[in-house]
Each structure stands twice: as C-alpha cells, then as structure tokens.
Enzyme design. Structure first.
Site, PDB file in Angstrom:
ATOM      1  N   LYS A 147       0.864  -1.185   0.000  1.00 47.03           N
ATOM      2  CA  LYS A 147       0.000   0.000   0.000  1.00 47.03           C
ATOM      3  C   LYS A 147       0.893   1.225   0.000  1.00 47.03           C
ATOM      4  O   LYS A 147       1.685   1.430   0.911  1.00 47.03           O
ATOM      5  CB  LYS A 147      -0.900  -0.002   1.231  1.00 47.03           C
ATOM      6  CG  LYS A 147      -1.769   1.248   1.316  1.00 47.03           C
ATOM      7  CD  LYS A 147      -2.773   1.177   2.434  1.00 47.03           C
ATOM      8  CE  LYS A 147      -3.608   2.447   2.492  1.00 47.03           C
ATOM      9  NZ  LYS A 147      -4.620   2.393   3.550  1.00 47.03           N
ATOM     10  N   LYS A 197      -2.114  -1.573  -3.809  1.00 58.93           N
ATOM     11  CA  LYS A 197      -2.979  -0.399  -3.776  1.00 58.93           C
ATOM     12  C   LYS A 197      -2.165   0.879  -3.868  1.00 58.93           C
ATOM     13  O   LYS A 197      -1.180   0.992  -3.156  1.00 58.93           O
ATOM     14  CB  LYS A 197      -3.761  -0.417  -2.457  1.00 58.93           C
ATOM     15  CG  LYS A 197      -4.599   0.792  -2.194  1.00 58.93           C
ATOM     16  CD  LYS A 197      -5.226   0.696  -0.840  1.00 58.93           C
ATOM     17  CE  LYS A 197      -6.032   1.945  -0.592  1.00 58.93           C
ATOM     18  NZ  LYS A 197      -6.607   1.955   0.721  1.00 58.93           N
TER      19      LYS A 197
HETATM   20  C1  PBG Z   1      -7.629   3.496   5.500  1.00 59.14           C
HETATM   21  C2  PBG Z   1      -7.857   3.270   4.060  1.00 59.14           C
HETATM   22  C3  PBG Z   1      -7.617   4.176   3.013  1.00 59.14           C
HETATM   23  C4  PBG Z   1      -8.143   3.584   1.857  1.00 59.14           C
HETATM   24  C5  PBG Z   1      -8.643   2.321   2.215  1.00 59.14           C
HETATM   25  N1  PBG Z   1      -8.441   2.139   3.577  1.00 59.14           N
HETATM   26  C6  PBG Z   1      -7.059   5.547   3.008  1.00 59.14           C
HETATM   27  C7  PBG Z   1      -5.741   5.849   3.573  1.00 59.14           C
HETATM   28  O1  PBG Z   1      -4.906   4.982   3.802  1.00 59.14           O
HETATM   29  O2  PBG Z   1      -5.526   7.033   3.838  1.00 59.14           O
HETATM   30  C8  PBG Z   1      -8.163   4.240   0.509  1.00 59.14           C
HETATM   31  C9  PBG Z   1      -9.186   3.768  -0.468  1.00 59.14           C
HETATM   32  C10 PBG Z   1      -9.446   4.657  -1.620  1.00 59.14           C
HETATM   33  O3  PBG Z   1      -8.808   5.710  -1.819  1.00 59.14           O
HETATM   34  O4  PBG Z   1     -10.348   4.315  -2.396  1.00 59.14           O
HETATM   35  N2  PBG Z   1      -6.555   2.925   6.095  1.00 59.14           N
END
Ligand code: PBG
Length: 324
Positions: free
Chosen positions: A194, A247
């Site tokens: 991520k 991601k």
């Molecule tokens: C939270 C989380 C996030 C997303 C999914 N879970 C945001 C972040 O890490 O700030 C992002 C999903 C998206 O942008 O569609 N931990």
C-alpha cells in the site's frame, strides 16, 4: 507475408475466441461507505455516484447489487468526530454502528461476502492508521488495537478482514487473535503493498479521515519502490495472509504483475477513489468515453495479474454487463 497477426482480429467472433483476459463480476469487490442514522444517502462530492449510506439504504444497495451478481462488499465507516479518540476505542465498542450494520447485512443476506477495513484512521482523533505518540506512529502498540478490532468485526460476521494500516507484523498478530477467538475460517486480505499515494484523497473526504498532522509516509510505501513490495509480500505470505493486495492499482500495475509472478496466493488490487474520480470527471466533461474507458481500466488491472479487484465501478460494470 507468412505472419499476419491482423487475421486474429478480423471479427468479433475470432477476437473473443482468442481474447486472453476476461473480466467478470465474480472478480469484483464493491466498497461501500456507511454512516450511522436513518434514511441517509449523502453523495460524496469527489466520488460522483458513491454515497454514505445508513443501514436502510445499505440493505437496499446490497440487495440491488446481489441481483446484479456483485456479491462481495467492503464496508467503510464514516464515524462522527465526537466518537474518535487517541486509541480508536470506538472501533471495537459494543456501541459501534459499523459492527451492528455488518450483523444486519449478514443476517439479511447470508450469502453476501462482507469484507471489513482494519486500521485506526476512521476512529482516531489523530486521523492516522496507528497510535500516535509525540508525533510518531507507534507500531507494536497499534497491533493490539488492530487485533481487537479484527475480532470484533469477525464476531459481527465479517468474512474477510482487510488490514489497511501497514503496521509491521499485523497479519500474524491478527491471525493469532482471530484463531484464539475461534474465527479460524475468517480470511485476511492484507494490504500488502500500500503506497503513500495522492489517489486516496476522495476516500478521505468520504470518511472525514484525513490525517490531522503530517502524512502517512512512515508506514505506507514510497511510490518509487518496487523491490520493497517483495519484502512486504514475503512477510504477509509467511504470516498467513489469504490474499495479497496492491494499492492503488493503475499506477502500480508493475507491482501487481510482480506479485502475481512470485506468489502462489490470489492477488487483489484496489482501484482507489482517486482513480475512479479521475475517470468520472473526464467523462462528465465529455473528454473520454466512459462506457469504453471504465471496462478498459478494469481489464488492465486484471491483465496485470489481479485475481480480485476492489472498485467503485463494480455496480456500474455489473449493470453494463447485464445491459441495464
Ligand atoms: C484506511 C484506508 C484508506 C483507503 C482504504 N483504507 C485511506 C488511507 O490509507 O488514507 C483508501 C481507499 C481509496 O482511496 O479508495 N486505512
């Protein structure tokens, strides 16, 4: 000329015969935002077509999607600021509306597969995914909260737990907690690679979960790094993850491909909010043909190696396939 590759493109029958990648609604997970209350369906401005839903609207939405063949949902809670604290205690509280919603959905639709998000940010007064002390995000102290949150979600009926926090060691920690509590059948889809991406902006609007200070670069990965994704993947695989997720998806197709080549478990990709927003904005301006560009995006993610795609396009894709 002996070789004329164009022969295999000469009409749609031949083209579909030799098509290497197909995308089906079976591969899609639909993320939904939920909020406490009744009769609430408020559109997220930066995500046209996506809403924060109260339970009544959530049940309606799940019903419609199930009829279209979309059967897996990833739920994200928009939590009132007054319920947030430094340790994110609301995340596993008996009073948490999110846990109640999971129970209700599973009761009404036992065949729906519910995925949940594990991270502190929707519940944290600091807006970070972990416990904050003196401006630092603490790793090991956070694991304890993530474990409790996971068990509470599994107890509510979650089928797949999605740790999105990027703390080290959390997959093993959560697996242990789940197993000790008897939830050996609950899966873990780990947010393995991520990245600290700008493409999460609209999601943070949806939940009001933006960090109150700084950024997430000490835990989410540097977009410049590729080899590091292998380290994360090896750890998550060894710690018992059932799926490895990359991601965002579109700027990270090389990472999806690399994990697919190197690991024998299903690879997921999260087609994130900013990616959805970009296409919606361009389509609204008449700058791209939405009906062609949307499936092309999903196809590219699948072709790169994703078995499963989390996408805000899921419902519209299903409608398109059904000709509705
Ligand atoms: C939270 C989380 C996030 C997303 C999914 N879970 C945001 C972040 O890490 O700030 C992002 C999903 C998206 O942008 O569609 N931990």
């Amino acid at each position: 000329m002996l070789h004329r590759p164009r022969r295999n493109r000469k009409n749609e029958v031949v083209r579909s015969q030799v098509r290497e990648t197909n995308i089906s609604v079976d591969n899609l997970i639909y993320p939904l935002f939920v909020v406490d209350g009744q009769n609430v369906k408020s559109e997220v401005k930066s995500l046209p077509g996506q809403f924060r839903l109260s339970l009544d609207h959530l049940l309606k939405e799940v019903d419609e999607c199930m009829n279209l063949g979309v059967k897996c949902f990833d739920l994200f809670p928009a939590v009132d600021e007054s319920l947030k604290d430094a340790m994110g205690t609301y995340s596993y509280s008996d009073k948490n509306f999110y846990l109640k919603y999971i129970r209700e959905v599973k009761q009404r639709f036992p065949e729906a597969v519910i995925m949940t998000d594990v991270a502190m940010d929707p519940y944290s007064s600091d807006g970070h995914d972990g416990v904050v002390k003196d401006g630092k995000i603490l790793n090991d102290e956070t694991l304890e909260v993530l474990g409790k949150m996971s068990v509470a979600q599994a107890d509510a009926g979650a089928d797949i737990i999605g740790p999105s926090d990027m703390m080290d060691g959390r997959v093993e920690y959560i697996r242990d907690d789940l197993d000790l509590a008897g939830f050996t059948d609950v899966s873990i889809m780990s947010y393995t690679a991520k990245y600290a991406s700008a493409f999460y902006g609209p999601f943070r609007d949806a939940l009001g979960s933006a960090p109150k200070f700084g950024d997430k670069k000490t835990y989410q990965m540097d977009p410049a790094n590729k080899t590091e994704a292998l380290i994360e993947a090896e750890l998550d695989y060894a710690e018992g993850a059932d799926y490895l997720m990359v991601k965002p998806a579109l700027c990270y197709l090389d990472i999806i491909h690399m994990l697919k080549e190197n690991f024998p478990i299903p690879i997921a990709a999260y087609n994130v909010s900013g990616e959805y927003a970009m296409l919606k904005a361009a389509a609204q301006n008449g700058w791209v043909d939405y009906d062609r560009a949307m499936p092309e995006m999903l196809l590219s993610i699948k072709r790169a190696g994703a078995d499963v795609i989390l996408t805000y396009f899921a419902k519209e894709f299903a409608q398109m396939v059904k000709g509705k």
